[in-house]
Design an enzyme around this catalytic site. Structure first.
Site, PDB file in Angstrom:
ATOM      1  N   ASN A   9       0.868  -1.181   0.000  1.00 14.08           N
ATOM      2  CA  ASN A   9       0.000   0.000   0.000  1.00 14.08           C
ATOM      3  C   ASN A   9       0.901   1.226   0.000  1.00 14.08           C
ATOM      4  OD1 ASN A   9      -1.767   2.077   0.583  1.00 14.08           O
ATOM      5  ND2 ASN A   9      -2.204   1.397   2.671  1.00 14.08           N
ATOM      6  N   LYS A  11       0.066   4.276  -0.214  1.00 16.28           N
ATOM      7  CA  LYS A  11      -0.559   5.453   0.418  1.00 16.28           C
ATOM      8  C   LYS A  11      -0.340   6.690  -0.477  1.00 16.28           C
ATOM      9  CE  LYS A  11       0.050   3.153   4.794  1.00 16.28           C
ATOM     10  NZ  LYS A  11       0.137   3.222   6.239  1.00 16.28           N
ATOM     11  N   HIS A  90      -9.359   1.181   5.159  1.00 20.98           N
ATOM     12  CA  HIS A  90      -8.054   1.346   5.805  1.00 20.98           C
ATOM     13  C   HIS A  90      -8.209   2.311   6.979  1.00 20.98           C
ATOM     14  CE1 HIS A  90      -3.927   2.504   6.588  1.00 20.98           C
ATOM     15  NE2 HIS A  90      -3.581   1.386   5.992  1.00 20.98           N
ATOM     16  N   GLU A 160      -5.174  -5.084  10.611  1.00 24.79           N
ATOM     17  CA  GLU A 160      -4.126  -4.098  10.842  1.00 24.79           C
ATOM     18  C   GLU A 160      -4.398  -3.359  12.150  1.00 24.79           C
ATOM     19  OE1 GLU A 160      -2.161  -2.861   6.901  1.00 24.79           O
ATOM     20  OE2 GLU A 160      -3.943  -1.619   7.124  1.00 24.79           O
TER      21      GLU A 160
HETATM   22  P1  PGA Z   1       3.082   0.082   7.524  1.00 22.79           P
HETATM   23  O1  PGA Z   1       1.607   0.340   6.974  1.00 22.79           O
HETATM   24  O2  PGA Z   1       3.574  -1.199   6.921  1.00 22.79           O
HETATM   25  O3  PGA Z   1       3.868   1.272   7.057  1.00 22.79           O
HETATM   26  O4  PGA Z   1       2.984  -0.016   9.022  1.00 22.79           O
HETATM   27  C1  PGA Z   1       0.710  -0.732   6.826  1.00 22.79           C
HETATM   28  C2  PGA Z   1      -0.598  -0.250   6.259  1.00 22.79           C
HETATM   29  O5  PGA Z   1      -1.068   0.823   6.652  1.00 22.79           O
HETATM   30  O6  PGA Z   1      -1.196  -0.934   5.409  1.00 22.79           O
END
Ligand code: PGA
Length: 239
Positions: A9, A11, A90, A160
Protein backbone atom coordinates in the site's frame (compact mmCIF):
# COMPACT_ATOMS: atom_id res chain seq x y z
CA UNK A 1 -6.62 -23.32 1.29
CA UNK A 2 -6.74 -19.51 1.01
CA UNK A 3 -4.39 -18.08 -1.59
CA UNK A 4 -1.30 -16.19 -0.41
CA UNK A 5 -0.92 -12.48 -1.12
CA UNK A 6 1.96 -10.05 -0.61
CA UNK A 7 0.29 -6.64 -0.88
CA UNK A 8 1.86 -3.19 -0.87
CA UNK A 9 0.00 0.00 0.00
CA UNK A 10 1.90 3.04 -1.25
CA UNK A 11 -0.56 5.45 0.42
CA UNK A 12 0.00 9.07 -0.72
CA UNK A 13 3.49 8.33 -2.00
CA UNK A 14 4.77 8.02 -5.52
CA UNK A 15 5.17 9.85 -8.79
CA UNK A 16 6.01 8.51 -12.23
CA UNK A 17 9.61 7.95 -11.11
CA UNK A 18 8.33 5.41 -8.59
CA UNK A 19 7.18 3.11 -11.39
CA UNK A 20 10.80 1.96 -11.63
CA UNK A 21 10.33 0.32 -8.22
CA UNK A 22 7.26 -1.49 -9.52
CA UNK A 23 9.19 -2.74 -12.53
CA UNK A 24 12.03 -3.84 -10.26
CA UNK A 25 9.58 -5.85 -8.13
CA UNK A 26 8.08 -7.48 -11.23
CA UNK A 27 11.52 -8.23 -12.67
CA UNK A 28 12.72 -9.80 -9.42
CA UNK A 29 9.59 -12.02 -9.30
CA UNK A 30 8.69 -12.88 -12.90
CA UNK A 31 6.58 -15.90 -11.93
CA UNK A 32 5.78 -15.53 -8.23
CA UNK A 33 4.19 -18.51 -6.47
CA UNK A 34 2.11 -16.07 -4.40
CA UNK A 35 -0.03 -13.18 -5.57
CA UNK A 36 1.87 -9.88 -5.59
CA UNK A 37 -0.33 -6.80 -5.31
CA UNK A 38 0.65 -3.14 -5.31
CA UNK A 39 -1.82 -0.35 -4.54
CA UNK A 40 -0.18 2.80 -5.91
CA UNK A 41 -1.83 6.23 -5.84
CA UNK A 42 -4.74 6.34 -8.32
CA UNK A 43 -2.73 8.73 -10.51
CA UNK A 44 -0.23 5.95 -11.29
CA UNK A 45 -2.61 3.04 -11.87
CA UNK A 46 -2.95 3.30 -15.63
CA UNK A 47 0.80 3.69 -16.16
CA UNK A 48 1.55 0.92 -13.67
CA UNK A 49 -0.15 -1.66 -15.87
CA UNK A 50 3.05 -1.90 -17.94
CA UNK A 51 5.11 -3.10 -14.98
CA UNK A 52 4.56 -6.84 -15.48
CA UNK A 53 3.40 -9.70 -13.30
CA UNK A 54 2.06 -7.56 -10.48
CA UNK A 55 -1.62 -7.15 -9.65
CA UNK A 56 -2.76 -3.57 -9.06
CA UNK A 57 -5.26 -2.10 -6.67
CA UNK A 58 -6.83 1.20 -5.72
CA UNK A 59 -6.55 2.47 -2.14
CA UNK A 60 -10.16 3.60 -1.83
CA UNK A 61 -13.28 3.91 -3.97
CA UNK A 62 -16.57 5.78 -3.79
CA UNK A 63 -19.68 3.75 -3.04
CA UNK A 64 -21.39 5.12 -6.18
CA UNK A 65 -20.49 4.30 -9.77
CA UNK A 66 -20.45 7.91 -11.00
CA UNK A 67 -21.91 11.32 -10.33
CA UNK A 68 -21.37 14.65 -8.58
CA UNK A 69 -18.63 13.64 -6.13
CA UNK A 70 -15.73 16.00 -6.74
CA UNK A 71 -12.34 14.46 -6.13
CA UNK A 72 -13.61 10.92 -5.68
CA UNK A 73 -12.82 7.86 -7.77
CA UNK A 74 -15.28 5.04 -8.45
CA UNK A 75 -14.50 1.33 -8.40
CA UNK A 76 -15.44 1.18 -12.07
CA UNK A 77 -12.81 3.85 -12.83
CA UNK A 78 -10.18 1.90 -10.91
CA UNK A 79 -11.04 -1.25 -12.85
CA UNK A 80 -10.92 0.71 -16.10
CA UNK A 81 -7.45 2.01 -15.17
CA UNK A 82 -6.16 -1.54 -14.65
CA UNK A 83 -6.91 -2.38 -11.02
CA UNK A 84 -8.18 -5.78 -9.96
CA UNK A 85 -8.26 -4.98 -6.23
CA UNK A 86 -9.29 -2.08 -4.02
CA UNK A 87 -8.49 -1.43 -0.36
CA UNK A 88 -11.53 -0.47 1.67
CA UNK A 89 -11.76 0.72 5.26
CA UNK A 90 -8.05 1.35 5.80
CA UNK A 91 -7.67 2.91 9.26
CA UNK A 92 -6.32 6.09 7.69
CA UNK A 93 -9.59 6.38 5.71
CA UNK A 94 -11.64 5.55 8.79
CA UNK A 95 -9.78 8.29 10.73
CA UNK A 96 -9.01 10.98 8.12
CA UNK A 97 -12.37 10.69 6.34
CA UNK A 98 -14.59 9.50 9.19
CA UNK A 99 -15.54 6.31 7.33
CA UNK A 100 -17.74 4.03 9.43
CA UNK A 101 -18.42 0.33 8.95
CA UNK A 102 -21.54 0.98 6.84
CA UNK A 103 -19.53 3.17 4.46
CA UNK A 104 -16.83 0.52 4.23
CA UNK A 105 -19.43 -2.15 3.46
CA UNK A 106 -20.96 0.04 0.73
CA UNK A 107 -17.54 0.69 -0.80
CA UNK A 108 -16.69 -3.01 -0.65
CA UNK A 109 -19.95 -3.85 -2.43
CA UNK A 110 -19.14 -1.18 -5.05
CA UNK A 111 -15.77 -2.87 -5.55
CA UNK A 112 -17.51 -6.25 -6.06
CA UNK A 113 -19.96 -4.71 -8.51
CA UNK A 114 -17.04 -3.37 -10.57
CA UNK A 115 -15.40 -6.80 -10.63
CA UNK A 116 -12.72 -5.86 -8.08
CA UNK A 117 -11.60 -7.83 -5.06
CA UNK A 118 -12.02 -5.72 -1.92
CA UNK A 119 -9.22 -5.83 0.65
CA UNK A 120 -11.29 -4.91 3.69
CA UNK A 121 -9.16 -3.51 6.52
CA UNK A 122 -10.03 -3.87 10.19
CA UNK A 123 -8.13 -3.44 13.44
CA UNK A 124 -8.27 -2.16 16.98
CA UNK A 125 -6.73 0.99 18.47
CA UNK A 126 -4.24 0.84 21.31
CA UNK A 127 -6.90 2.02 23.76
CA UNK A 128 -9.21 -0.78 22.62
CA UNK A 129 -6.47 -3.39 23.02
CA UNK A 130 -5.54 -2.11 26.45
CA UNK A 131 -9.20 -2.20 27.45
CA UNK A 132 -9.30 -5.87 26.46
CA UNK A 133 -11.96 -5.31 23.78
CA UNK A 134 -9.92 -6.28 20.69
CA UNK A 135 -11.97 -9.33 19.70
CA UNK A 136 -15.26 -7.47 20.23
CA UNK A 137 -14.03 -4.62 18.03
CA UNK A 138 -12.96 -7.11 15.35
CA UNK A 139 -16.33 -8.86 15.48
CA UNK A 140 -18.14 -5.55 15.15
CA UNK A 141 -16.01 -4.47 12.20
CA UNK A 142 -16.50 -7.83 10.45
CA UNK A 143 -20.26 -7.66 10.97
CA UNK A 144 -20.46 -4.06 9.82
CA UNK A 145 -17.84 -3.81 7.06
CA UNK A 146 -17.98 -7.14 5.23
CA UNK A 147 -20.92 -7.53 2.83
CA UNK A 148 -22.96 -10.74 3.07
CA UNK A 149 -21.95 -11.37 -0.54
CA UNK A 150 -18.27 -11.76 0.42
CA UNK A 151 -16.50 -14.78 -1.07
CA UNK A 152 -12.92 -16.01 -1.31
CA UNK A 153 -12.83 -14.56 -4.82
CA UNK A 154 -14.08 -11.06 -4.13
CA UNK A 155 -12.74 -10.47 -0.61
CA UNK A 156 -9.50 -10.33 1.32
CA UNK A 157 -9.44 -9.29 4.98
CA UNK A 158 -6.48 -7.30 6.30
CA UNK A 159 -6.05 -7.27 10.07
CA UNK A 160 -4.13 -4.10 10.84
CA UNK A 161 -3.90 -3.02 14.48
CA UNK A 162 -4.06 0.78 14.27
CA UNK A 163 -1.24 1.10 16.80
CA UNK A 164 1.08 -1.04 14.65
CA UNK A 165 0.67 0.97 11.44
CA UNK A 166 3.76 3.01 10.64
CA UNK A 167 4.99 2.83 14.23
CA UNK A 168 7.49 -0.03 14.15
CA UNK A 169 5.40 -1.72 16.85
CA UNK A 170 4.25 -5.24 16.02
CA UNK A 171 1.91 -7.47 18.04
CA UNK A 172 3.34 -10.69 19.40
CA UNK A 173 2.81 -13.74 17.21
CA UNK A 174 0.36 -15.01 19.86
CA UNK A 175 -1.67 -11.79 19.55
CA UNK A 176 -1.73 -12.07 15.75
CA UNK A 177 -2.67 -15.76 15.99
CA UNK A 178 -5.54 -15.01 18.36
CA UNK A 179 -7.10 -12.36 16.13
CA UNK A 180 -6.58 -14.30 12.89
CA UNK A 181 -8.15 -17.44 14.39
CA UNK A 182 -11.08 -15.30 15.52
CA UNK A 183 -11.53 -13.81 12.04
CA UNK A 184 -11.27 -17.23 10.37
CA UNK A 185 -13.94 -18.66 12.66
CA UNK A 186 -16.21 -15.72 12.04
CA UNK A 187 -16.14 -15.75 8.23
CA UNK A 188 -18.65 -17.87 6.36
CA UNK A 189 -16.20 -18.56 3.52
CA UNK A 190 -13.14 -20.12 5.16
CA UNK A 191 -10.98 -19.62 2.06
CA UNK A 192 -10.99 -15.81 2.28
CA UNK A 193 -7.30 -14.79 2.53
CA UNK A 194 -6.38 -13.10 5.82
CA UNK A 195 -3.49 -10.63 5.69
CA UNK A 196 -1.65 -9.13 8.63
CA UNK A 197 -0.61 -5.47 8.32
CA UNK A 198 1.31 -3.05 10.51
CA UNK A 199 5.09 -2.53 10.44
CA UNK A 200 5.79 -5.66 8.39
CA UNK A 201 9.34 -5.63 7.07
CA UNK A 202 11.90 -8.05 5.70
CA UNK A 203 13.26 -8.78 9.17
CA UNK A 204 9.94 -9.87 10.71
CA UNK A 205 8.03 -11.21 7.68
CA UNK A 206 9.01 -14.89 8.00
CA UNK A 207 8.01 -14.99 11.68
CA UNK A 208 4.62 -13.40 10.91
CA UNK A 209 3.96 -15.69 7.91
CA UNK A 210 4.54 -18.72 10.17
CA UNK A 211 1.53 -17.72 12.30
CA UNK A 212 -1.53 -19.94 11.66
CA UNK A 213 -4.23 -18.31 9.50
CA UNK A 214 -1.86 -15.61 8.20
CA UNK A 215 -2.06 -15.82 4.40
CA UNK A 216 0.13 -12.81 3.64
CA UNK A 217 0.70 -9.19 4.50
CA UNK A 218 -0.47 -5.69 3.70
CA UNK A 219 2.70 -3.61 3.76
CA UNK A 220 2.98 0.17 3.83
CA UNK A 221 6.41 1.74 4.26
CA UNK A 222 8.37 -1.39 3.29
CA UNK A 223 6.51 -1.70 -0.03
CA UNK A 224 7.81 1.55 -1.50
CA UNK A 225 11.23 0.22 -2.48
CA UNK A 226 11.77 -3.03 -4.38
CA UNK A 227 14.79 -3.87 -2.22
CA UNK A 228 12.56 -3.78 0.89
CA UNK A 229 9.45 -5.45 -0.57
CA UNK A 230 11.14 -8.19 -2.58
CA UNK A 231 12.41 -10.12 0.49
CA UNK A 232 8.89 -9.98 1.95
CA UNK A 233 7.54 -11.62 -1.22
CA UNK A 234 10.25 -14.26 -1.00
CA UNK A 235 9.47 -14.89 2.69
CA UNK A 236 5.83 -15.54 1.78
CA UNK A 237 6.82 -17.84 -1.06
CA UNK A 238 8.94 -19.81 1.40
CA UNK A 239 6.34 -19.87 4.19
P1 PGA B 1 3.08 0.08 7.52
O1 PGA B 1 1.61 0.34 6.97
O2 PGA B 1 3.57 -1.20 6.92
O3 PGA B 1 3.87 1.27 7.06
O4 PGA B 1 2.98 -0.02 9.02
C1 PGA B 1 0.71 -0.73 6.83
C2 PGA B 1 -0.60 -0.25 6.26
O5 PGA B 1 -1.07 0.82 6.65
O6 PGA B 1 -1.20 -0.93 5.41
Amino acid sequence: MPRKIAAGNWKMNGTRASLAELSAIATAHPAPSVEVLICPPATLLARATDAGAVALGGQDCHAKTSGAHTGDVSAEMLADAGASYCLTGHSERRTDHAEDDATVAAKSQAAYDAGLTAVICIGETLAEREAGTTLDIITGQLNGSVPLTATATNTVIAYEPVWAIGTGLVPTTDQIAEVHAHIRTHLADKDIPLLYGGSVKASNAAEIFAVPNVDGALVGGASLKAEDFSPIITALENA
